[in-house]
Design a protein around this motif. Structure first.
Motif, short mmCIF file in Angstrom:
data_model
loop_
_atom_site.label_atom_id
_atom_site.label_comp_id
_atom_site.label_asym_id
_atom_site.label_seq_id
_atom_site.Cartn_x
_atom_site.Cartn_y
_atom_site.Cartn_z
N ASN A 13 -56.79 8.23 26.19
CA ASN A 13 -55.81 9.32 26.13
C ASN A 13 -56.42 10.55 26.77
N TYR A 14 -55.91 10.93 27.95
CA TYR A 14 -56.34 12.19 28.54
C TYR A 14 -55.86 13.37 27.70
N ARG A 15 -54.76 13.13 27.01
CA ARG A 15 -54.19 14.19 26.17
C ARG A 15 -53.58 13.53 24.95
N LEU A 16 -53.75 14.14 23.78
CA LEU A 16 -53.07 13.66 22.58
C LEU A 16 -52.72 14.87 21.73
N PRO A 172 -69.65 4.15 18.94
CA PRO A 172 -70.84 4.18 18.09
C PRO A 172 -70.85 3.16 16.96
N ASN A 173 -69.85 2.25 16.98
CA ASN A 173 -69.82 1.15 16.00
C ASN A 173 -69.64 1.64 14.56
N VAL A 174 -68.81 2.67 14.39
CA VAL A 174 -68.42 3.10 13.04
C VAL A 174 -66.91 2.91 12.92
N PRO A 175 -66.43 2.34 11.82
CA PRO A 175 -64.99 2.12 11.68
C PRO A 175 -64.26 3.40 11.31
N VAL A 176 -63.13 3.65 11.97
CA VAL A 176 -62.30 4.81 11.67
C VAL A 176 -60.87 4.33 11.41
N SER A 177 -60.31 4.72 10.29
CA SER A 177 -58.94 4.35 9.93
C SER A 177 -57.97 5.34 10.56
N THR A 178 -57.08 4.83 11.41
CA THR A 178 -56.06 5.69 12.03
C THR A 178 -55.19 6.34 10.95
N ALA A 179 -54.82 5.56 9.93
CA ALA A 179 -53.98 6.11 8.85
C ALA A 179 -54.69 7.27 8.16
N TRP A 180 -55.99 7.12 7.91
CA TRP A 180 -56.76 8.20 7.27
C TRP A 180 -56.77 9.45 8.13
N VAL A 181 -56.93 9.28 9.43
CA VAL A 181 -56.97 10.44 10.33
C VAL A 181 -55.67 11.22 10.26
N TYR A 182 -54.55 10.52 10.37
CA TYR A 182 -53.26 11.22 10.36
C TYR A 182 -52.96 11.83 8.99
N ASN A 184 -55.01 13.20 7.06
CA ASN A 184 -55.84 14.39 6.87
C ASN A 184 -55.66 15.44 7.96
N LEU A 185 -54.75 15.20 8.88
CA LEU A 185 -54.52 16.15 9.97
C LEU A 185 -53.70 17.34 9.50
N GLN A 186 -54.18 18.53 9.82
CA GLN A 186 -53.44 19.76 9.51
C GLN A 186 -52.71 20.22 10.76
N LEU A 187 -51.39 20.15 10.73
CA LEU A 187 -50.61 20.53 11.90
C LEU A 187 -50.47 22.05 11.98
N ILE A 209 -57.25 19.35 31.42
CA ILE A 209 -56.19 19.18 30.39
C ILE A 209 -56.65 18.28 29.24
N LEU A 210 -57.91 17.84 29.25
CA LEU A 210 -58.38 16.96 28.17
C LEU A 210 -58.27 17.66 26.82
N SER A 211 -57.60 17.00 25.88
CA SER A 211 -57.45 17.57 24.54
C SER A 211 -56.97 16.48 23.59
N ASN A 212 -57.47 16.51 22.37
CA ASN A 212 -57.09 15.52 21.37
C ASN A 212 -57.07 16.20 20.00
N ASP A 213 -55.87 16.40 19.46
CA ASP A 213 -55.73 17.06 18.16
C ASP A 213 -56.45 16.32 17.04
N LEU A 214 -56.64 15.01 17.19
CA LEU A 214 -57.24 14.23 16.12
C LEU A 214 -58.75 14.45 16.00
N GLU A 215 -59.36 15.06 17.01
CA GLU A 215 -60.79 15.37 16.91
C GLU A 215 -61.08 16.30 15.74
#
Length: 279
Positions: A13-16, A172-182, A184-187, A209-215
């Motif tokens: 994703n160049y942008r998210l 880096p071989n660490v598991p990340v849950s997509t559901a957990w990320v969303y 905990n996201l503050q819009l 234009i690189l940007s990712n809100d989930l970072e």
């Protein structure tokens, strides 16, 4: 026995931008999505033995009905007058649960392959409609072009003329849950006001234009992601970003030699790393 050997590419994703939470619990997104030539390999065969069989043999990826590729084949088999057996063998090259869309790409590739093998002749639009019922990223891989993706990811507009680049992907071989990320996201609403250009002259324009809100969620929990970004920039990358919900980080390079050297450096840290091209 009819058989196809296909490749299922990853994406970055160049942008998210996460614009808002929807009443149905999903989020409205705005993304620029780019395929890369890091690919899973998929063999699809029609057989005389009824039923669908999916074999992957990769930890974290279920065989059988629990695999999204099985559900893709099942969706098309239901539309066929003939009911042959379907055997699917997946060789994973894309890291699992990594923000690179591997499972969605596998499903999209199976939809397109089974459509061909069964002679259904479903148009791309219909395949994308089926694809979105399997996963939000599936339509993009059927679309097959660099795209602006909106809605939950199913509203696709081709972006032409995006310059080719060498991409280094590092996991880096660490598991990340997509559901957990969303969850905990503050819009903030700021993403919705940002205008995205539709024309890029060079790789530097893409990096601008690189940007990712989930970072904002993932990096504080997994600081190694920020560390990888810094190391890739120090290695000469023009820009670096986390892909999807992570943990994979990618970086853009103009020259192959620099990308290959950076990937070798990252692998020395016992991380997955590959230097690949955009598609």
């Amino acid at each position: 026995m009819k058989k196809l050997m296909l490749k299922a590419p990853a994406k970055v994703n160049y942008r998210l931008d996460v614009l808002r939470r929807r009443p149905d619990g999903y989020h409205d997104l705005r993304m620029i999505m780019q395929r890369i030539d890091l690919c899973d390999e998929i063999e699809i065969s029609l057989t005389d033995r009824p039923g669908i069989r999916v074999v992957c043999g990769r930890e974290g990826v279920p065989d059988g009905p629990g695999n999204i590729a099985w559900r893709a084949a099942d969706a098309l088999l239901a539309l066929s007058a003939d009911k042959p057996g379907i055997d699917i063998a997946i060789t994973k090259k894309i890291p699992v649960a990594a923000g690179l869309g591997g499972g969605s790409s596998d499903a999209a590739t199976v939809l397109m392959g089974v459509n061909e093998l069964l002679g259904l002749d479903l148009p791309e639009k219909r395949l994308r409609e089926i694809g979105v019922t399997l996963g939000a990223d599936v339509p993009f891989f059927i679309f097959g072009r660099t795209a602006l993706a909106e809605g939950i990811g199913e509203e696709l507009t081709a972006i032409d003329g995006v310059p080719a680049a060498w991409i280094v992907v590092v996991n880096p071989n660490v598991p990340v849950s997509t559901a957990w990320v969303y969850q905990n996201l503050q819009l903030t609403g700021e993403a919705a006001r940002v205008k995205i250009p539709c024309f890029f002259e060079n790789v530097s324009d893409v990096c601008a234009i690189l940007s990712n809100d989930l970072e904002s969620v993932t990096i504080p929990r997994y600081p190694v992601i920020g560390e990888i970004k810094r190391e890739l920039l120090a290695a000469g990358a023009l820009g670096s970003l986390m892909s999807g919900s992570g943990p994979t980080v990618f970086a853009l390079f103009e020259e192959e030699d620099a990308a290959v050297r950076a990937a070798e450096t990252m692998r020395a840290r016992s991380w997955f790393a590959a230097a690949v091209r955009t598609i």
